[in-house]
Enzyme design. Sequence first.
Site, PDB file in Angstrom:
ATOM      1  N   HIS A 295       0.837  -1.207   0.000  1.00 14.46           N
ATOM      2  CA  HIS A 295       0.000   0.000   0.000  1.00 14.46           C
ATOM      3  C   HIS A 295       0.874   1.260   0.000  1.00 14.46           C
ATOM      4  O   HIS A 295       0.559   2.246  -0.668  1.00 14.46           O
ATOM      5  CB  HIS A 295      -0.901   0.035   1.235  1.00 14.46           C
ATOM      6  CG  HIS A 295      -1.909  -1.075   1.294  1.00 14.46           C
ATOM      7  ND1 HIS A 295      -1.816  -2.119   2.188  1.00 14.46           N
ATOM      8  CD2 HIS A 295      -3.021  -1.311   0.564  1.00 14.46           C
ATOM      9  CE1 HIS A 295      -2.841  -2.935   2.027  1.00 14.46           C
ATOM     10  NE2 HIS A 295      -3.590  -2.476   1.039  1.00 14.46           N
TER      11      HIS A 295
ATOM     12  N   ASP B  26      -3.927  -7.372  -7.785  1.00 16.64           N
ATOM     13  CA  ASP B  26      -5.334  -7.620  -8.126  1.00 16.64           C
ATOM     14  C   ASP B  26      -5.553  -7.208  -9.587  1.00 16.64           C
ATOM     15  O   ASP B  26      -6.243  -6.234  -9.880  1.00 16.64           O
ATOM     16  CB  ASP B  26      -6.235  -6.827  -7.177  1.00 16.64           C
ATOM     17  CG  ASP B  26      -6.059  -7.280  -5.740  1.00 16.64           C
ATOM     18  OD1 ASP B  26      -6.339  -8.443  -5.454  1.00 16.64           O
ATOM     19  OD2 ASP B  26      -5.588  -6.470  -4.918  1.00 16.64           O
TER      20      ASP B  26
HETATM   21  O1  PAF Z   1      -8.259  -3.871  -3.351  1.00 20.35           O
HETATM   22  C1  PAF Z   1      -8.916  -3.518  -2.340  1.00 20.35           C
HETATM   23  O2  PAF Z   1      -8.367  -3.311  -1.254  1.00 20.35           O
HETATM   24  C2  PAF Z   1     -10.432  -3.370  -2.452  1.00 20.35           C
HETATM   25  O3  PAF Z   1     -10.967  -4.294  -3.324  1.00 20.35           O
HETATM   26  C3  PAF Z   1     -10.870  -1.943  -2.827  1.00 20.35           C
HETATM   27  C4  PAF Z   1     -10.373  -1.535  -4.188  1.00 20.35           C
HETATM   28  C5  PAF Z   1     -10.352  -0.956  -1.781  1.00 20.35           C
HETATM   29  C6  PAF Z   1     -12.400  -1.847  -2.843  1.00 20.35           C
HETATM   30  O4  PAF Z   1     -12.943  -2.186  -1.602  1.00 20.35           O
END
Ligand code: PAF
Length: 279
Positions: A28, A148
């Site tokens: 993140h 993802d």
């Molecule tokens: O990837 C994630 O953490 C979630 O799928 C998101 C994009 C924040 C949506 O809840």
Amino acid sequence: MQRQALAWRRAGVRIAFVPTMGYLHSGHASLMQRARRIVGPAGKLVVSIYVNPAQFGPQEDLSRYPRDLPGDKALCSRMGVDCVFVPGTDEMYPPDKIGNHSTYVLETRVSSSMEGSSRPTHFRGVATIVAKLFNLVLPEVAVFGAKDFQQAAAIRKMTADLNFPVRIVVAPTIREPDGLALSSRNNYLSVEERSQAVVLSQALWLVARRVSRCKSGVPASRLKAGVSRMVAARPLASMDYIEFFDPATLEPVQRVIRGTQMALAVFVGKTRLIDNALL
Ligand code: PAF
């Protein structure tokens, strides 16, 4: 949030957005760094933390999804985030006079395979919450992680199809030294499971090597069988899916060549992990 975002936009301030479900890690942090680089020091960097119930199936890990708001806020502060948006479900899905929330966003092309078939309501939940967050945060740019891959593709398609004035940026997957992709769900793994979880990235590297050696390509069925054997050799791991596809359209391919995208989902114990790579 929307009032603040509108005030920033009216003042000509650029807004970059990193939506998350919290339990933040260096993956993140790298998205935040990328977002900051795009809007610069004068721009505003917004991070949302919201574990969105609509993207979890009834048998999934919503109730035990890891949470650490103080730790998340500390990381955001170290990363120079201007605004941490932490809405509650009563705010994101409030009942009104007519009843409960009843509007959903459904992307129907790139969302249907892989994660979409293993988790049938997942992308409807993701697209809906991301659309709502875009309308609240009003970002010029939003940064998502490449881990993802299918989620990023679905969000890109939704953004284009629904004319959101938001640029979607996808930042590379961050990995542990042994190759395991960083994920908040890695937290569920026991020591033994953690050691077997490396099978996902090992499979990606092995297939990439094999494909790089064979100019005419390798049948997808042969690679799938090889990876399935590799996963089956780990007693705690079991294959959910493995797919080879065109990275632009997500259409499956029969013959795997350089530039094909590979994605897989594997259960390690009860934890479902995903990974992918451009071969
Ligand atoms: O990837 C994630 O953490 C979630 O799928 C998101 C994009 C924040 C949506 O809840």
